[in-house]
Design an enzyme around this catalytic site. Structure first.
Site, short mmCIF file in Angstrom:
data_model
loop_
_atom_site.label_atom_id
_atom_site.label_comp_id
_atom_site.label_asym_id
_atom_site.label_seq_id
_atom_site.Cartn_x
_atom_site.Cartn_y
_atom_site.Cartn_z
N CYS A 262 0.82 -1.22 0.00
CA CYS A 262 0.00 0.00 0.00
C CYS A 262 0.85 1.26 0.00
CB CYS A 262 -0.93 0.00 1.20
SG CYS A 262 -2.26 -1.22 1.10
N CYS B 71 14.01 5.32 -3.12
CA CYS B 71 12.58 5.24 -3.41
C CYS B 71 11.83 5.58 -2.12
CB CYS B 71 12.21 3.86 -3.95
SG CYS B 71 12.50 2.50 -2.81
#
Length: 390
Positions: free
Chosen positions: A201, A348
């Site tokens: 998620c 990231c």
């Protein structure tokens, strides 16, 4: 024929107080439940893995329904980005342990129940001991190692595993219970997907209300198994598409070759699930740099390239000053844009995708290249809290 998973002696020993008779009156008047079913709920012990998107609605409804003992295993703290979907927690809980927040909310919902809080990761070291204490497991985890672990331990212990998962606008739920004739998680997914191919998620996003819907279905299946009513989702996987508001039901058969629940099992105790799911793949081959080391390079004005391999919409939410955006899907074809005469630091959101980017560039001959440990999340936590977390 008794269908409840709760032993008669335990449920019959439970007495409902005058307050409980009033609290659960809408249950008691239903011929499918009656006081007998409510006593089964009071006698039941349910473990929720996680107090997040799925665990929040599941635990809330199980508490409201009168499940006598609810255990919650979680190790995380409440973050602002959780509140879009994790309805156990509120703005005033930011920074608190999720267990503390869950305890206060659930006690407010129903002070009659008992809560058992386990502040730890659900791991191969503690899973057998934890599962042994409960009648049924509600798996609200968001990663494959934990899903395989909870499945295997539930099979070993002959306990139902009420499974749920969500991805963006899609969700699914079922009940894994080989001991009552159904399949297990490995029957459906014999092998985990390749590492970094299925984002969680935090990386892919999720419609905030979707975990509420799937978690609610998990609570319904749990109550049905405890009371012994209806047709549980054993051998049936329910898939939900929120964008189309469509359901699909898939029949799932038990695999006779399954290494855990099959006719000739080969796995009898927890394994290294991080390794099995590839989460530890080539760790030593990935050079890493901490957030503090990156900050030192910046402060010393050392020449290096900082490459952000997230998606454009993530870059717009939060960024590290000086980072250049090259999404992971483009990094291979745009490798020639990178300088080979200076260090390259890739990052990231959490470090998973940038680790994959490091591997791709290593295959193309890049040497002086590093993965930022913990990604932009670690940068926000350790260096610059002004960088939003999401």
């Amino acid at each position: 024929m008794k269908r409840s998973i709760i032993d008669d002696k335990r449920s019959n020993a439970m007495q409902l107080s005058a307050e409980e008779l009033q609290r659960y009156s809408r249950h008691l008047m239903m011929p499918e439940v009656t006081p007998d079913g409510q006593r089964c709920l009071k006698a039941a012990r349910v473990l929720c893995i996680g107090a997040g998107g799925l665990g929040s609605p599941a635990a809330l409804y199980l508490a409201a329904a009168g499940v006598g003992t609810i255990g919650i295993v979680d190790f995380d703290d409440v973050d602002l980005s959780n509140l879009q979907r994790q309805i156990l927690h509120g703005t005033s809980d930011i920074g608190r342990s999720k267990l503390e927040s869950a305890r206060d909310r659930l006690r407010d919902v129903n002070p009659e129940i008992k809560l058992e809080l386990h502040k730890c990761r659900f791991s191969s070291e503690n899973a057998i001991e934890l599962v042994a204490q409960y009648d049924l497991i509600v798996d609200g985890s968001d990663n494959f190692p934990t899903r395989y672990l909870s499945n295997d331990v539930c099979v070993f212990a002959r306990k139902p595993n009420v499974y749920g998962s969500v991805f963006r606008f899609e969700g699914q739920t079922t009940v894994f219970a080989p001991h009552i004739g159904g399949p297990c998680y490995r029957c459906l997914f014999p092998e985990p997907p390749p590492p970094d191919t299925v984002p969680n998620c935090a990386e892919a996003g999720v419609l905030g209300v979707l975990p509420g819907f799937i978690g609610m279905l998990q609570a319904i299946e749990t109550i049905k198994l405890i009371v012994g009513i209806g047709d549980p989702l054993v051998g049936r996987l329910l898939y939900f598409d929120a964008l189309k508001v469509k359901f699909r039901e898939l029949n799932v058969r038990r695999d006779p070759q399954c290494p855990v629940c099959g006719e000739n099992p080969t796995i009898f105790s927890p394994i290294d699930y991080e390794q099995f799911c590839g989460a530890r793949r080539d760790e030593k081959a990935i050079p890493r740099m901490s957030a503090h080391e990156l900050k030192q390079k910046m402060d010393a004005r050392e020449p290096f390239e900082l490459i952000d391999v997230r998606e454009t919409y993530e870059y717009e939410i939060a960024r590290i000053d000086g980072a250049r955006l090259i999404p992971l899907g483009e990094i291979a074809e745009r490798a020639d844009e990178l300088r080979r005469d200076r260090p390259i630091v890739l990052h990231c959101h959490s470090g998973r995708r940038s680790a994959e980017a490091v591997r791709l560039l290593q295959q193309r001959g890049f040497g002086n290249i590093y993965n930022l440990e913990g990604g932009i999340d670690a940068w926000s936590d350790q260096i610059d809290p002004g960088v939003p977390k999401y």
